[in-house]
Motif scaffolding. Structure first.
Motif, PDB file in Angstrom:
ATOM      1  N   PRO A  24     -59.925 -86.886 -74.063  1.00 22.00           N
ATOM      2  CA  PRO A  24     -59.055 -88.061 -74.184  1.00 22.00           C
ATOM      3  C   PRO A  24     -57.888 -87.802 -75.134  1.00 22.00           C
ATOM      4  O   PRO A  24     -58.073 -87.304 -76.234  1.00 22.00           O
ATOM      5  CB  PRO A  24     -59.986 -89.141 -74.744  1.00 22.00           C
ATOM      6  N   VAL A  25     -56.694 -88.147 -74.694  1.00 18.93           N
ATOM      7  CA  VAL A  25     -55.467 -87.931 -75.473  1.00 18.93           C
ATOM      8  C   VAL A  25     -55.083 -89.249 -76.143  1.00 18.93           C
ATOM      9  O   VAL A  25     -54.963 -90.279 -75.484  1.00 18.93           O
ATOM     10  CB  VAL A  25     -54.324 -87.435 -74.566  1.00 18.93           C
ATOM     11  N   THR A  26     -54.888 -89.205 -77.464  1.00 18.83           N
ATOM     12  CA  THR A  26     -54.554 -90.420 -78.203  1.00 18.83           C
ATOM     13  C   THR A  26     -53.171 -90.384 -78.848  1.00 18.83           C
ATOM     14  O   THR A  26     -52.735 -91.386 -79.400  1.00 18.83           O
ATOM     15  CB  THR A  26     -55.610 -90.675 -79.301  1.00 18.83           C
ATOM     16  N   SER A  27     -52.481 -89.237 -78.793  1.00 16.46           N
ATOM     17  CA  SER A  27     -51.128 -89.146 -79.355  1.00 16.46           C
ATOM     18  C   SER A  27     -50.426 -87.925 -78.768  1.00 16.46           C
ATOM     19  O   SER A  27     -51.056 -87.078 -78.135  1.00 16.46           O
ATOM     20  CB  SER A  27     -51.181 -89.024 -80.879  1.00 16.46           C
ATOM     21  N   LEU A  28     -49.109 -87.832 -79.004  1.00 12.35           N
ATOM     22  CA  LEU A  28     -48.361 -86.662 -78.518  1.00 12.35           C
ATOM     23  C   LEU A  28     -48.809 -85.371 -79.202  1.00 12.35           C
ATOM     24  O   LEU A  28     -48.636 -84.295 -78.653  1.00 12.35           O
ATOM     25  CB  LEU A  28     -46.862 -86.860 -78.763  1.00 12.35           C
ATOM     26  N   ASN A  29     -49.374 -85.478 -80.392  1.00 12.62           N
ATOM     27  CA  ASN A  29     -49.819 -84.291 -81.124  1.00 12.62           C
ATOM     28  C   ASN A  29     -51.302 -84.007 -80.955  1.00 12.62           C
ATOM     29  O   ASN A  29     -51.830 -83.104 -81.602  1.00 12.62           O
ATOM     30  CB  ASN A  29     -49.508 -84.463 -82.617  1.00 12.62           C
ATOM     31  N   ASN A  62     -49.233 -90.287 -67.108  1.00 10.34           N
ATOM     32  CA  ASN A  62     -50.399 -91.148 -67.245  1.00 10.34           C
ATOM     33  C   ASN A  62     -51.389 -90.722 -66.165  1.00 10.34           C
ATOM     34  O   ASN A  62     -51.302 -91.154 -65.025  1.00 10.34           O
ATOM     35  CB  ASN A  62     -50.004 -92.615 -67.086  1.00 10.34           C
ATOM     36  N   VAL A  63     -52.332 -89.872 -66.534  1.00  8.67           N
ATOM     37  CA  VAL A  63     -53.263 -89.303 -65.562  1.00  8.67           C
ATOM     38  C   VAL A  63     -54.563 -90.093 -65.449  1.00  8.67           C
ATOM     39  O   VAL A  63     -55.510 -89.626 -64.837  1.00  8.67           O
ATOM     40  CB  VAL A  63     -53.540 -87.812 -65.881  1.00  8.67           C
ATOM     41  N   GLY A  64     -54.591 -91.293 -66.021  1.00  4.85           N
ATOM     42  CA  GLY A  64     -55.757 -92.155 -65.881  1.00  4.85           C
ATOM     43  C   GLY A  64     -56.361 -92.539 -67.217  1.00  4.85           C
ATOM     44  O   GLY A  64     -56.157 -91.879 -68.226  1.00  4.85           O
ATOM     45  N   LYS A  65     -57.135 -93.633 -67.220  1.00  2.63           N
ATOM     46  CA  LYS A  65     -57.632 -94.169 -68.480  1.00  2.63           C
ATOM     47  C   LYS A  65     -58.698 -93.290 -69.127  1.00  2.63           C
ATOM     48  O   LYS A  65     -58.896 -93.369 -70.327  1.00  2.63           O
ATOM     49  CB  LYS A  65     -58.098 -95.602 -68.328  1.00  2.63           C
TER      50      LYS A  65
END
Length: 77
Positions: A24-29, A62-65
């Motif tokens: 899961p990605v939560t920020s650009l970094n 946005n590749v999905g939740k």
């Protein structure tokens, strides 16, 4: 006046990973964001060319939740 954009795709995992993200990605970094894009913006006028932005981040897809649980556009009114 002419604007020129130059995009570059960067892969964080040099081990041959092909996935867009590895969790899961939560920020650009976020280290889970494996594929990133950045751009340079140059402006050309009669006075010459200047770089306005260098290495500016592009919003990830946005590749999905499951991959992008808090992707902003999904939460817009």
């Amino acid at each position: 006046m002419t604007y020129s954009w130059r995009f570059r795709t960067l892969t964080r995992d040099a081990g041959g990973q092909f996935l867009y993200n590895t969790g899961p990605v939560t920020s650009l970094n976020d280290p889970d964001l494996n594929i990133r894009q950045v751009y340079d913006l140059t402006v050309t006028t009669s006075r010459g060319t200047s770089t306005v932005l260098r290495g500016a981040p592009v919003a990830p897809s946005n590749v999905g939740k499951a991959s992008m649980p808090d992707y902003w556009p999904r939460n817009c009114g």
